[in-house]
Enzyme design. Structure first.
Site, PDB file in Angstrom:
ATOM      1  N   CYS A   7      43.575  70.871  64.685  1.00 23.80           N
ATOM      2  CA  CYS A   7      42.462  70.582  65.589  1.00 23.80           C
ATOM      3  C   CYS A   7      41.900  69.202  65.283  1.00 23.80           C
ATOM      4  CB  CYS A   7      41.362  71.635  65.444  1.00 23.80           C
ATOM      5  SG  CYS A   7      39.896  71.312  66.448  1.00 23.80           S
ATOM      6  N   ARG A  42      51.286  72.442  73.667  1.00 21.60           N
ATOM      7  CA  ARG A  42      49.887  72.035  73.831  1.00 21.60           C
ATOM      8  C   ARG A  42      49.191  71.923  72.480  1.00 21.60           C
ATOM      9  NH1 ARG A  42      44.775  73.525  72.344  1.00 21.60           N
ATOM     10  NH2 ARG A  42      45.313  75.721  72.675  1.00 21.60           N
ATOM     11  N   ASP A  43      48.937  73.029  71.842  1.00 22.32           N
ATOM     12  CA  ASP A  43      48.194  73.014  70.589  1.00 22.32           C
ATOM     13  C   ASP A  43      49.004  72.355  69.483  1.00 22.32           C
ATOM     14  OD1 ASP A  43      46.064  73.452  68.965  1.00 22.32           O
ATOM     15  OD2 ASP A  43      46.239  75.616  68.876  1.00 22.32           O
ATOM     16  N   ASN A  55      49.303  75.742  63.639  1.00 25.60           N
ATOM     17  CA  ASN A  55      49.317  77.160  63.991  1.00 25.60           C
ATOM     18  C   ASN A  55      50.384  77.887  63.183  1.00 25.60           C
ATOM     19  OD1 ASN A  55      48.543  75.493  66.475  1.00 25.60           O
ATOM     20  ND2 ASN A  55      47.835  77.526  67.026  1.00 25.60           N
ATOM     21  N   HIS A 107      45.714  79.841  62.583  1.00 29.66           N
ATOM     22  CA  HIS A 107      46.263  78.665  61.908  1.00 29.66           C
ATOM     23  C   HIS A 107      46.579  79.080  60.466  1.00 29.66           C
ATOM     24  CE1 HIS A 107      45.410  75.318  64.858  1.00 29.66           C
ATOM     25  NE2 HIS A 107      44.901  76.384  65.447  1.00 29.66           N
TER      26      HIS A 107
END
Length: 305
Positions: free
Chosen positions: A246, A21-22, A255, A215
């Protein structure tokens, strides 16, 4: 806080893998759905306990995750893994429940300007939306994590105070959120920032409720995790290969790499239940699909060995 030293470290840590996801949300390279599924299936067999497999936001906002429903329906589910997803509103929750989630993650920012950029709503306008999602998710037996972004610094407003973070966290917990994930969204925090935030939050919430989401923009993520461990925090998000960023925080890099976190934790004798070898294989798989060297130090080391 007790004095620093290896004696004060926890014996076990839980890592949530957020790469699908991220990690992917900021990638311009489209990963075909069947390859996403194969990758998540690899991650499911590493020993990780939770995977955040996608996001049910508007596909126009995050095109890289437009196949969230298909991915959710087709991944091979390991009964020992919790499969969660990011859910922005009631429509997203509806789709997420159809696709199959064990946990729902709602999100907002501690920064007013970042919240406006990310969600197109003020903080005050965001609360009722998330409160409804939390209520409905809990009603059908889903665990809810409340993500709070920019808990240290905002790319638009600068420093964020622990008190600002506390206010948002308290509203999410009052609404029924089970866990709080605290995001160093632009990766600029240093250990003293972590200390200041945890000194405030741990007076109000048990350490078991907190998840730290770092992050690694300035290379401080591992140091910040070590600081968090000394405060008794035992839950962290990681993204295999150091994937991430982001879309609404210019300059933010990925991350912290799950592989690098495992190297730290296992090296100091903390158990995770995760196979470093299998996690490295999953990292190499997605690195090859993206066709670029990921920021992971662990992957760079084994690639050059």
């Amino acid at each position: 806080m007790e004095g620093y030293g290896m004696r004060n470290l926890p014996r076990e840590v839980i890592i949530k893998e957020v790469g699908p996801r991220d990690g992917l949300q900021n990638e311009k390279e489209w990963i075909p759905t069947d390859q996403k599924i194969a990758w998540i299936n690899m991650l499911s067999n590493t020993g990780v306990r939770e995977i955040e497999y996608s996001s049910f936001v508007n596909p126009k906002m995050i095109p890289a995750l437009k196949d969230a429903r298909e991915v959710g329906r087709k991944i091979k589910r390991n009964p020992n893994v919790v499969y969660s997803a990011l859910v922005p509103n009631m429509k997203g929750l509806e789709f997420a429940l159809e696709a199959g989630i064990d946990g729902a993650s709602v999100f907002m920012s501690a920064s007013e300007m970042h919240n406006q950029k990310n969600i197109n709503k003020s903080i005050a306008e965001t609360y009722p939306v998330l409160e409804e999602v939390i209520k409905e998710a809990k009603a059908v037996g889903k665990r809810v994590t409340g993500y709070v972004s920019t808990v240290f610094d905002c790319p638009y407003q600068g420093k964020i105070t622990p008190e600002q973070v506390l206010e948002v966290c308290q509203r999410l917990v009052d609404a029924g959120a089970d866990d709080l994930s605290l995001g160093d969204t632009i990766g600029t925090a240093v250990p003293t920032d972590v200390e200041k935030l945890l000194e405030v939050l741990l007076k109000h919430f048990p350490k078991e409720k907190l998840i730290l989401h770092f992050h690694d923009t300035r290379g401080m993520a591992i140091a910040n995790i070590m600081t968090s461990l000394h405060y008794g925090v035992t839950r962290f998000d990681g993204s295999v290969g150091g994937l991430g960023g982001c879309p609404y925080a210019k300059g933010a890099t990925g991350n912290v790499d799950t592989n690098d976190v495992l190297y730290l934790l296992h090296g100091v004798g903390i158990q995770t239940g995760i196979s470093e070898r299998k996690m490295q294989q999953a990292g190499l798989y997605i690195q090859n699909l993206l066709g670029k060297q990921l920021p992971s130090r662990s992957l760079a080391y084994i690639s050059n060995a």
